[in-house]
Scaffold this active site. Structure first.
Site, PDB file in Angstrom:
ATOM      1  CG  PHE A 122      -1.913  -1.096   1.262  1.00 35.59           C
ATOM      2  CD1 PHE A 122      -3.084  -0.993   0.524  1.00 35.59           C
ATOM      3  CD2 PHE A 122      -1.689  -2.239   1.996  1.00 35.59           C
ATOM      4  CE1 PHE A 122      -4.018  -2.014   0.544  1.00 35.59           C
ATOM      5  CE2 PHE A 122      -2.624  -3.268   2.019  1.00 35.59           C
ATOM      6  CZ  PHE A 122      -3.791  -3.149   1.284  1.00 35.59           C
ATOM      7  CD  GLU A 123      -1.048   5.810  -2.818  1.00 34.57           C
ATOM      8  OE1 GLU A 123      -1.520   5.231  -3.804  1.00 34.57           O
ATOM      9  OE2 GLU A 123      -0.959   7.032  -2.720  1.00 34.57           O
ATOM     10  CB  ALA A 124      -0.554   4.890   3.270  1.00 34.89           C
ATOM     11  N   GLY A 125       2.377   3.081   3.109  1.00 30.55           N
ATOM     12  CA  GLY A 125       3.536   2.621   3.850  1.00 30.55           C
ATOM     13  C   GLY A 125       3.556   1.164   4.259  1.00 30.55           C
ATOM     14  CG  ASN A 183       0.050  10.402  -3.598  1.00 30.69           C
ATOM     15  OD1 ASN A 183      -0.179  11.589  -3.402  1.00 30.69           O
ATOM     16  ND2 ASN A 183      -0.661   9.433  -3.063  1.00 30.69           N
TER      17      ASN A 183
END
Lengths: 256, 321
Positions: free
Chosen positions: A52-55, B103
């Site tokens: 997931f890109e958030a981490g 992003n």
């Protein structure tokens, strides 16, 4: 729920999950992509890894997240970092096999718009949330799978604004633009699965969902589809449906 | 030892109208919401906001008329609000300048600023309309000041095409974290999002925290501290300071409030009522917590130990609308 005993969303989740092979690294966004990634992990691709890109990297989730930043993506994760680690080391580093995308408009070559509908993006008719990580996935995954609602206005010949690159204008145009990752492998919609030919990247109807005909799919599509090789989309198996309903989304957050 | 601890209203007073600001967190997670409400109450105007994946943090500032210009990638509260409502309406009505990036491009821009570099290359955004987007002064690829903003270049070594994106330096970065010390040490639990790079690309960092802890406690595990204390200007204790957003290990997001926010933010009139009820009405942060349902509601958001979130939280009724 159709007479067949499953809903369109369930069929789409199953069709999208089947795009994932065992052992692959899957980059998933919010919504149906998470259903597909989790279903694949619980069925034919137990050794696939979700990032997931958030981490969060490679978690063992027990509940569906409401966004990719949700704490639910962290359960038993292999790593918890941030955008810097995931975008640089995982995605741009070339380690993502399949990225899942969605958008308000998708065109003939799988270019995707999640920025603005209308002729002037500064004064749009409809302002959308923006790229997020979508453009990055579209450019840097080895291949992408796009999930969308099938309506003629959502599938135009050319997107109003290219947020995320597909095959650009077909042929070698994507390669010539300098984009390194592979492009769209499949577009899974509420009516069909659409793919593209190897070199021209022209779209063709791969399968139409039960209850629709190829002609009906074409009439709801704003660009010409080659219908020659179309078959009916295989129905979900009882096992896939049971896992989807009981294990992946028992709260029916995305299945409705 | 010197203390950097100040109160919420005092912290809000540090941020002047016209400042450039970035805000920590990600969609519905770990935003310094109590500080943002204090900024709205103080009447700050004409902010330039740099963001990657913002939610109803930035959307609140837009709806309250605090923002002049945005540069970023994504504004939505995930499933709770698939398009941030004030953002959408204000852009459609031409009340807001926006410059779009991906992003990964915003990550590169903050990282460049944090490292003291003028730009960084990315392999993303090639072939997209973001590269060709016309900034506000209508000169393709250039800002009013004449600085190129996105630049397709060939790598001098490999010949590969890349997009060069300019560094971001902001006046302020506003963060909400789990723990901080009075001396400015910061501890983030769970995902870091882009907080570290955002903090280090700002001239001034203001950190609100769930718990104020001893500096020595955070120095027991220095490998978990990712921001040097000398980069932090002010520390503000603010328990439940991210509500309605989540804080890993402390509380979940509030689906009822986020759903009500999404509905209210769809028109100027209903949003004015929201602001009156939750921002201008409550005298302080404690009064706000009473307004959202007090301890009864906050208890429902408590995470289960070891999970970081509440698996029994009712998420569906509001969440899927």
């Amino acid at each position: 729920m159709s007479k067949a005993g499953w809903s369109t969303l369930e069929l789409m989740a199953v069709a999208a999950a089947r795009e994932i092979a065992n052992g692959e690294v899957v980059f998933a966004g919010t919504g149906l992509p998470m259903l597909a990634a989790l279903l694949a992990q619980h069925t034919h691709a137990p050794e696939s890894n979700i990032v997931f890109e958030a981490g969060s990297v490679d978690p063992r989730m027990q509940q569906l997240p409401m966004s990719v930043g949700d704490s639910r993506t962290l359960l038993k994760a292999a790593q918890a970092g941030g955008l810097f680690e995931v975008f640089n080391y995982v995605l741009q580093g070339g380690r993502v096999d399949v990225g899942f995308l969605g958008g308000a408009q998708i065109d003939r070559y799988g270019n995707l718009n999640s920025t603005a509908i209308g002729t002037d993006p500064r004064r749009p008719e409809v302002r959308l949330p923006g790229s997020g990580g979508s453009a990055d996935l579209a450019a840097l995954s080895k291949r992408t799978v796009i999930i969308a609602r099938h309506e003629r206005r959502r599938l135009p010949e050319r997107v109003d604004y290219c947020t995320s690159p597909g095959w650009l204008s077909g042929g070698r145009s994507r390669e010539e633009a300098g984009i390194r990752g592979g492009g769209p492998a499949a577009l899974v919609t509420t009516m069909a699965v659409i793919r593209c030919r190897a070199d021209s990247h022209e779209p063709y109807l791969s399968s139409y969902h039960p209850g629709f005909s190829p002609a009906q799919v074409q009439s709801q599509t704003g660009f010409k589809l080659d219908l020659a090789d179309a078959i009916e989309t295989p129905a979900p198996t009882p096992q896939e449906l049971a896992i989807l309903r009981n294990t992946v989304d028992p709260e029916r957050i995305f299945l409705g | 030892m010197n203390t950097k601890v100040i109160g919420l209203e005092e912290a809000a007073a540090l941020v002047p109208s016209g400042a450039s600001v970035s805000i920590g967190g990600f969609t519905s997670q770990r935003h310094p919401s109590a500080l943002l409400r204090a900024l709205v109450r103080k009447g700050v105007r004409d902010l330039t906001i740099y963001y990657h994946s913002a939610g109803s943090d930035v959307d609140l500032l837009i709806g309250a008329g605090c923002v002049r210009r945005l540069e970023g990638a994504y504004l939505a509260d995930g499933v709770f609000a698939p398009i941030a409502p004030n953002f959408r309406r204000h852009v459609q009505q031409g009340r807001l300048e926006v410059e779009d990036y991906s992003n990964a491009a915003m990550m590169a821009r903050f990282a460049a600023g944090a490292m003291g570099l003028p730009f960084l290359p990315t392999r993303s955004m090639l072939g997209t309309d973001m590269v060709d987007e016309v900034p506000a002064d209508r000169t393709p690829g250039r800002t009013a000041a004449g600085t190129p903003k996105k630049f397709v270049a060939h790598c001098p070594f490999s010949g590969d095409k890349v997009v060069l994106v300019p560094a971001i330096r902001t006046d302020f970065c506003l963060l909400h974290v789990q723990q901080a010390s009075a001396q400015g040490l910061v501890r983030i639990e769970g995902q870091e999002f882009l907080d570290v790079q955002q903090a280090l690309s700002a001239d001034s960092v203001i950190v609100t925290c769930e718990e104020l802890v001893d500096d020595d406690h955070l120095r027991l595990e220095p490998e978990r501290n990712r921001i040097p204390p000398f980069a932090v200007q002010a520390v503000v204790p603010a328990r439940f300071g991210a509500h309605p957003h989540s804080v890993h290990n402390h509380y979940d997001y509030d689906p009822d409030h986020l759903g009500a926010y999404d509905s209210a933010a769809r028109s100027d009139e209903t949003f004015a009522h929201y602001l009156e009820t939750f921002v201008f009405g409550p005298a302080d942060h404690c009064a706000y917590l009473d307004a959202i349902g007090g301890l009864r509601r906050l208890d429902q958001l408590r995470p289960k130990r070891g999970l970081g979130y509440n698996p029994d939280l009712r998420r569906k009724d509001r969440g899927t609308q």
